[in-house]
Design an enzyme around this catalytic site. Structure first.
Site, mmCIF file in Angstrom:
data_model
loop_
_atom_site.group_PDB
_atom_site.id
_atom_site.type_symbol
_atom_site.label_atom_id
_atom_site.label_comp_id
_atom_site.label_asym_id
_atom_site.label_seq_id
_atom_site.Cartn_x
_atom_site.Cartn_y
_atom_site.Cartn_z
ATOM 1 N N HIS A 138 0.859 -1.178 0.000
ATOM 2 C CA HIS A 138 0.000 0.000 0.000
ATOM 3 C C HIS A 138 0.896 1.229 0.000
ATOM 4 O O HIS A 138 2.126 1.131 0.047
ATOM 5 C CB HIS A 138 -0.936 -0.002 1.205
ATOM 6 C CG HIS A 138 -2.071 -0.981 1.068
ATOM 7 N ND1 HIS A 138 -3.093 -0.804 0.172
ATOM 8 C CD2 HIS A 138 -2.325 -2.165 1.709
ATOM 9 C CE1 HIS A 138 -3.939 -1.815 0.262
ATOM 10 N NE2 HIS A 138 -3.493 -2.651 1.182
ATOM 11 N N ASP A 168 0.108 6.709 -4.153
ATOM 12 C CA ASP A 168 -1.095 6.315 -4.878
ATOM 13 C C ASP A 168 -1.509 7.374 -5.900
ATOM 14 O O ASP A 168 -1.791 7.055 -7.060
ATOM 15 C CB ASP A 168 -2.258 6.109 -3.898
ATOM 16 C CG ASP A 168 -2.196 4.772 -3.173
ATOM 17 O OD1 ASP A 168 -1.217 4.041 -3.357
ATOM 18 O OD2 ASP A 168 -3.131 4.479 -2.411
#
Length: 402
Positions: A138, A168
């Protein structure tokens, strides 16, 4: 007024945040983005809270202006439908781990044979190659590996987890958007598509322009909290006001620092802008004592009369009344016929001739399955049969075209 990407068709197999943010940008500027979800859970973000209607606020934000088709790619007929869709697509975007699309039989090597002009973008944590390629991860993992997290935080304390996903969005979604548009531009000249490999770890590392090049020269690793623009210096710091709010001081250039020092009545600080760290701590403490004597609004009013790069630290409640954001129309209310008024973050790229726009909220799961299949030549009976077989979902049996 026309849109910049009108006539561009994108098949979007991504979910969560990075991929949908990328395709949201493309959809906002006119691309037809067909969000392809499985016939089960689909995009997990739909279930988040709070909700707007059936779907989460986040889902509506990053999936607006898109269509939804629910398709089971694990079936032969599902794969057949997808391949037929890819024949006339300009772009495919996916965010599976490397090899997943190949195992499903719909990877780039297969797609480029049926559509040589296709731009195929794979957006992953670590890219398609290297020892980390198949590792899960992540945002926090990507910025950790990239060396970026090491610098976030205060001196002599552990790194702080950033509240926004740097890799991200900044390292992944935005670079994927740029990569796709560059590949499309090259296609105009060559007539050929290509594979765009986006690694969020690579993207995060590319953000280290202010620090890593210096390390390559000096071989000296900077310490957390001691970088020039990390709060180490009095001229680039956040100070608390009397009412418990905060001011940001970004007086990097000497002319701005001079104005700041004059306003707070400490002109002796003007020539101490770049003193050593222990002196910086002393100056910051004195500045903090001064800033603590007035409320945030008072200081904002005082500094509005000079150029000193001093701004309020806004809370969300301040954004809708901020005159700059109002002028730029960065928070817009979309009026949906079913749900009613919905506030959304507006397209950020301002274009004089082909601006972006919010034209519709995010689609319900599978809302456009029947419509798209009908456009591809499937009959009502075939659509109903595919629905019964679990190949597709979301189609209306009585009236497949919505």
């Amino acid at each position: 007024m026309s849109s910049a990407l009108t006539s561009l068709r994108i098949l979007d197999l991504t979910r969560l945040l990075p991929g949908p943010y990328c395709t949201m940008l493309l959809a906002d500027y006119g691309a037809e983005v067909i969000k392809i979800e499985d016939t089960g859970l689909g995009d997990y973000v739909r279930a988040n809270s709070p909700k707007i209607g059936e779907n989460s606020a986040l889902f509506h934000s990053v999936n607006r202006n898109k269509k939804s088709v629910c398709l089971n790619l694990k079936t032969d007929k599902g794969k057949e439908i997808f391949l037929k869709m890819a024949e006339n697509a300009d772009v495919v975007v996916e965010s599976f781990r490397p090899g997943v699309m190949d195992r499903l039989g719909v990877g780039y090597d297969v797609l480029k044979k049926i559509n040589p002009t296709l731009v195929y973008c794979a957006l992953t944590g670590y890219g398609q190659t290297g020892p980390y390629a198949n590792k899960p991860g992540h945002d926090l993992n990507y910025i950790s590996y990239a060396g970026l997290l090491e610098f976030i935080g205060e001196r002599n304390r552990k790194p702080i987890v950033p509240p926004i996903p740097i890799a991200d969005i900044g390292g992944g979604a935005l670079l994927a958007t740029v990569g796709i548009l560059m590949a499309l531009f090259q296609r105009e000249r060559s007539g050929k598509g290509q594979f765009v490999d986006i690694s969020m770890m690579d993207g995060a590392l590319s953000w280290l322009q202010l620090t890593l090049p210096d390390y390559f020269v000096t071989n000296i690793q900077p310490n957390r909290g001691e970088l020039r623009l990390s709060g180490r210096s009095a001229f680039y710091e956040v100070y608390e006001t009397k009412d418990g709010r905060y001011l940001s001081v970004g007086a990097v250039e000497a002319k701005f620092w001079e104005q700041f020092c004059k306003v707070i009545g400490r002109e002796e600080f003007i020539h101490q802008q770049h003193v050593p760290m222990d002196e910086q701590d002393r100056i910051k403490a004195e500045i903090q004592a001064i800033i603590s004597t007035k409320a945030q609004k008072e200081w904002v009013e005082i500094f509005s009369k000079v150029d000193a790069c001093v701004t309020p630290v806004n809370k969300f409640e301040d954004l809708e009344t901020d005159p700059q954001l109002i002028e730029r129309e960065m928070i817009q209310t979309f009026h949906d016929s079913e749900i009613g008024p919905v506030k959304l973050i507006a397209p950020p790229i301002k274009m004089s001739e082909t601006p972006g726009s919010i034209r519709k909220l995010a689609p319900k799961s599978g809302k456009h399955t029947a419509e798209i299949l009908a456009q591809m030549g499937y009959s009502n009976q075939e659509i109903e049969a595919l629905t019964c077989e679990g190949v597709i979902s979301g189609a209306l049996k009585k009236s497949p075209i919505q």
